[in-house]
Write a protein that holds these residues in place. Structure first.
Motif, PDB file in Angstrom:
ATOM      1  N   SER A  11      -6.782  21.900 -30.420  1.00 47.61           N
ATOM      2  CA  SER A  11      -7.354  21.698 -29.095  1.00 47.61           C
ATOM      3  C   SER A  11      -7.525  23.025 -28.374  1.00 47.61           C
ATOM      4  CB  SER A  11      -6.436  20.796 -28.262  1.00 47.61           C
ATOM      5  OG  SER A  11      -6.886  20.725 -26.922  1.00 47.61           O
ATOM      6  N   GLY A  12      -8.557  23.089 -27.542  1.00 47.72           N
ATOM      7  CA  GLY A  12      -8.753  24.281 -26.724  1.00 47.72           C
ATOM      8  C   GLY A  12      -8.382  24.050 -25.281  1.00 47.72           C
ATOM      9  N   VAL A  18     -16.039  17.091 -31.867  1.00 46.46           N
ATOM     10  CA  VAL A  18     -15.601  15.892 -32.581  1.00 46.46           C
ATOM     11  C   VAL A  18     -14.487  16.230 -33.562  1.00 46.46           C
ATOM     12  CG1 VAL A  18     -17.873  14.799 -32.437  1.00 46.46           C
ATOM     13  CG2 VAL A  18     -17.307  16.191 -34.434  1.00 46.46           C
ATOM     14  N   SER A  19     -13.811  15.192 -34.024  1.00 44.24           N
ATOM     15  CA  SER A  19     -12.852  15.306 -35.121  1.00 44.24           C
ATOM     16  C   SER A  19     -12.929  14.002 -35.901  1.00 44.24           C
ATOM     17  CB  SER A  19     -11.428  15.543 -34.593  1.00 44.24           C
ATOM     18  OG  SER A  19     -10.921  14.370 -33.968  1.00 44.24           O
ATOM     19  N   GLU A  54      -8.225  12.338 -22.726  1.00 46.58           N
ATOM     20  CA  GLU A  54      -9.011  13.050 -21.708  1.00 46.58           C
ATOM     21  C   GLU A  54      -9.077  12.230 -20.425  1.00 46.58           C
ATOM     22  OE1 GLU A  54     -12.303  15.498 -24.413  1.00 46.58           O
ATOM     23  OE2 GLU A  54     -12.750  13.478 -23.679  1.00 46.58           O
ATOM     24  N   THR A  55      -9.448  10.979 -20.573  1.00 49.45           N
ATOM     25  CA  THR A  55      -9.606  10.108 -19.407  1.00 49.45           C
ATOM     26  C   THR A  55      -8.290   9.888 -18.678  1.00 49.45           C
ATOM     27  OG1 THR A  55     -11.444   8.970 -20.490  1.00 49.45           O
ATOM     28  CG2 THR A  55     -10.392   7.840 -18.629  1.00 49.45           C
ATOM     29  N   ASP A  56      -7.249   9.589 -19.434  1.00 54.47           N
ATOM     30  CA  ASP A  56      -5.957   9.249 -18.835  1.00 54.47           C
ATOM     31  C   ASP A  56      -5.293  10.430 -18.132  1.00 54.47           C
ATOM     32  OD1 ASP A  56      -6.311   6.715 -19.800  1.00 54.47           O
ATOM     33  OD2 ASP A  56      -4.972   6.952 -21.520  1.00 54.47           O
ATOM     34  N   ILE A  57      -5.443  11.615 -18.702  1.00 54.79           N
ATOM     35  CA  ILE A  57      -4.711  12.777 -18.186  1.00 54.79           C
ATOM     36  C   ILE A  57      -5.505  13.570 -17.151  1.00 54.79           C
ATOM     37  CG2 ILE A  57      -3.638  14.988 -18.825  1.00 54.79           C
ATOM     38  CD1 ILE A  57      -2.926  13.665 -21.538  1.00 54.79           C
ATOM     39  N   GLY A  68      -3.788  19.241 -23.924  1.00 57.94           N
ATOM     40  CA  GLY A  68      -3.814  20.036 -25.147  1.00 57.94           C
ATOM     41  C   GLY A  68      -2.715  19.642 -26.112  1.00 57.94           C
ATOM     42  N   ALA A  69      -1.526  19.417 -25.582  1.00 61.81           N
ATOM     43  CA  ALA A  69      -0.393  19.033 -26.435  1.00 61.81           C
ATOM     44  C   ALA A  69      -0.620  17.665 -27.074  1.00 61.81           C
ATOM     45  CB  ALA A  69       0.893  19.027 -25.619  1.00 61.81           C
ATOM     46  N   LYS A  70      -1.078  16.704 -26.287  1.00 64.84           N
ATOM     47  CA  LYS A  70      -1.333  15.356 -26.814  1.00 64.84           C
ATOM     48  C   LYS A  70      -2.464  15.376 -27.843  1.00 64.84           C
ATOM     49  CE  LYS A  70      -0.056  11.749 -25.253  1.00 64.84           C
ATOM     50  NZ  LYS A  70       0.945  10.767 -25.697  1.00 64.84           N
ATOM     51  N   MET A  71      -3.482  16.158 -27.563  1.00 61.89           N
ATOM     52  CA  MET A  71      -4.615  16.239 -28.476  1.00 61.89           C
ATOM     53  C   MET A  71      -4.209  16.901 -29.790  1.00 61.89           C
ATOM     54  SD  MET A  71      -8.339  17.902 -27.680  1.00 61.89           S
ATOM     55  CE  MET A  71      -9.566  18.223 -28.971  1.00 61.89           C
ATOM     56  N   ASN A  72      -3.388  17.927 -29.717  1.00 61.76           N
ATOM     57  CA  ASN A  72      -2.905  18.568 -30.942  1.00 61.76           C
ATOM     58  C   ASN A  72      -2.082  17.628 -31.795  1.00 61.76           C
ATOM     59  OD1 ASN A  72      -4.098  21.148 -30.794  1.00 61.76           O
ATOM     60  ND2 ASN A  72      -2.520  21.886 -29.387  1.00 61.76           N
TER      61      ASN A  72
END
Length: 436
Positions: free
Chosen positions: A236-237, A392-393, A403-406, A425-429
């Motif tokens: 994540s960036g 995308v992934s 994204e929406t929730d945070i 970023g942490a959740k996405m990673n």
């Protein structure tokens, strides 16, 4: 044994992780090993002169009926049966057909779903076909070719695309004596203009900064020099300073500069509706908005569009649909002939005249532009020179939900942008690590 394990994993992924996105598309997994053709030289009914029927799955296929007719006229032994499904139901239907062995021979695919299907062997690798027929991929934006490529292999040919522009109300600009946006604009000029254009006594705002990814913060993150996801789709960036800066530019328009409606206001009334009702001077929206705005009698001649303003650099996200072939099609030769035709300049120009999206084939955009002569719609095409692929992934929907929730906590001011971005970023990673 390994093949059966992979099939079970694929079925689980398809069941749990289907995506529906804004911007902005079936194979028998239980019999994949035995049903998939080994190569395109395999004998088919079409090769013997008998008529072959191909199924073509997608949405809004009524915009390319003339393309299908043209293909069938030049390929009398191939009939194309369009399976048109509303977008909101399309990927749910595709999930079901993937499990039931009824995947269309040729189908529309979008970026967020592509990797999942390609990586799990559901889409045909067409790299060899492209090379054998010398199909020049330079005829399409490189970012779109990349979107439908995986591990150095091509699985799809771009069909059409969309980019995001700065739409503005000329009437409101004229009333305040503000110069129209142009390619020289940067973030500072946008803020300066938005302040002059905002008149809360009349319920008019200079700019709308909604919490929308493709239309808004994906672009400002790029303009700040950041990214949403790494090029290898593994990191994540969001937790990086550049992404935080791109997000903060938008939230500051609401909380600091007071030139944008609040998140609550924009949830109640979408920025696009505020714009067409004359209550919004500027907002970011896609090339698809040209059709809607052009249909509004009050706004059609009062609106125009410019390229997005730059931050540290120019940046815009590009998304587009691709035509792909099922790995299990019983007619690989004919399916490729159809996809190859769909990738031609002839098909692109026919589709554009019928009112479809911006065709991906370079040089064939004229017909689309001619539908909106009063707008500087070429801005959408000019931006492809520096556009970045839609992020995308393999399982995009998981972190789209994060994204929406945070991020809503940053848009409402309940959390700082930096804290929300680092949490995201942490959740996405974690989600990306689980994709392995």
């Amino acid at each position: 044994m390994v093949k059966h394990t992979k099939k079970a994993v694929l079925l689980t992924l398809l069941t749990v992780n289907m995506i529906v996105v804004s911007a902005c598309s079936t194979a028998n997994t239980s019999n994949q090993s035995s049903a998939a053709p080994t190569n395109d030289a395999k004998a088919t009914a079409g090769a013997t002169g008998e008529k072959v029927t191909l199924t073509y799955g997608g949405w809004k296929l009524d915009t390319i009926t003339e393309v299908i007719k043209a293909f069938q006229a030049s390929h009398p032994n191939i009939e194309v049966k369009a399976e048109n499904t509303p977008y909101k139901q399309y990927f749910t239907k595709l999930e079901t057909s993937a499990q039931g062995g009824t995947m269309p021979d040729v189908l529309l695919m979008n970026g967020p779903n592509f990797i999942k299907y390609a990586d799990n062997g559901m889409l045909k690798d067409i790299t060899g076909n492209i090379k054998a027929d010398q199909l020049d991929l330079n005829n399409f934006p490189a970012s779109l070719v990349s979107l439908y490529s995986l591990n150095g292999k091509n699985y799809g040919i771009p069909k059409d695309y969309d980019t995001i522009g700065l739409w503005y109300n000329k009437k409101l600009f004229d009333e305040k004596g503000v110069a129209y946006p142009d390619a020289s604009w940067d973030w500072n000029k946008l803020v300066e203009a938005a302040k002059k254009l905002t008149d809360t006594s009349k319920g008019i705002y200079g700019f709308a900064a909604p919490m929308m990814n493709q239309e808004d913060y994906y672009n400002t993150i790029l303009q700040a020099g950041g990214n949403v996801i790494s090029d290898d789709h593994k990191k994540s960036g969001y937790d990086q300073p550049e992404a935080i800066e791109g997000l903060k530019f938008l939230t500051d328009l609401i909380q600091v500069h007071k030139v944008s409606p609040t998140l609550a206001q924009m949830t109640e009334t979408a920025p696009a509706d505020m714009f067409t009702s004359g209550k919004l001077a500027m907002y970011f929206d896609g090339s698809w908005a040209a059709f809607t705005i052009n249909q509004n009698q009050d706004m059609k001649n009062n609106a125009d569009v410019a390229v997005l303003p730059k931050g540290k650099k120019q940046g815009v996200v590009i998304h587009g649909l691709g035509n792909v072939i099922s790995a299990n099609t019983k007619h690989p030769k004919e399916a490729w002939e159809f996809v190859k035709f769909l990738a031609s300049k002839e098909a692109a120009e026919i589709a554009a005249k019928q009112g479809g999206a911006i065709p991906a084939y370079k040089g064939s955009e004229t017909a689309w532009l001619s539908a909106f002569p009063q707008y500087h719609a070429k801005a959408f095409i000019d931006m492809t020179a520096y556009a970045s692929p839609y992020p995308v992934s393999k399982n995009t929907s998981v972190w789209n939900t994060y994204e929406t929730d945070i991020l809503k906590n940053a848009w409402t001011g309940e959390k700082s942008v930096a804290d929300a971005a680092k949490e995201l970023g942490a959740k996405m990673n974690q989600a990306l690590a689980a994709e392995k």
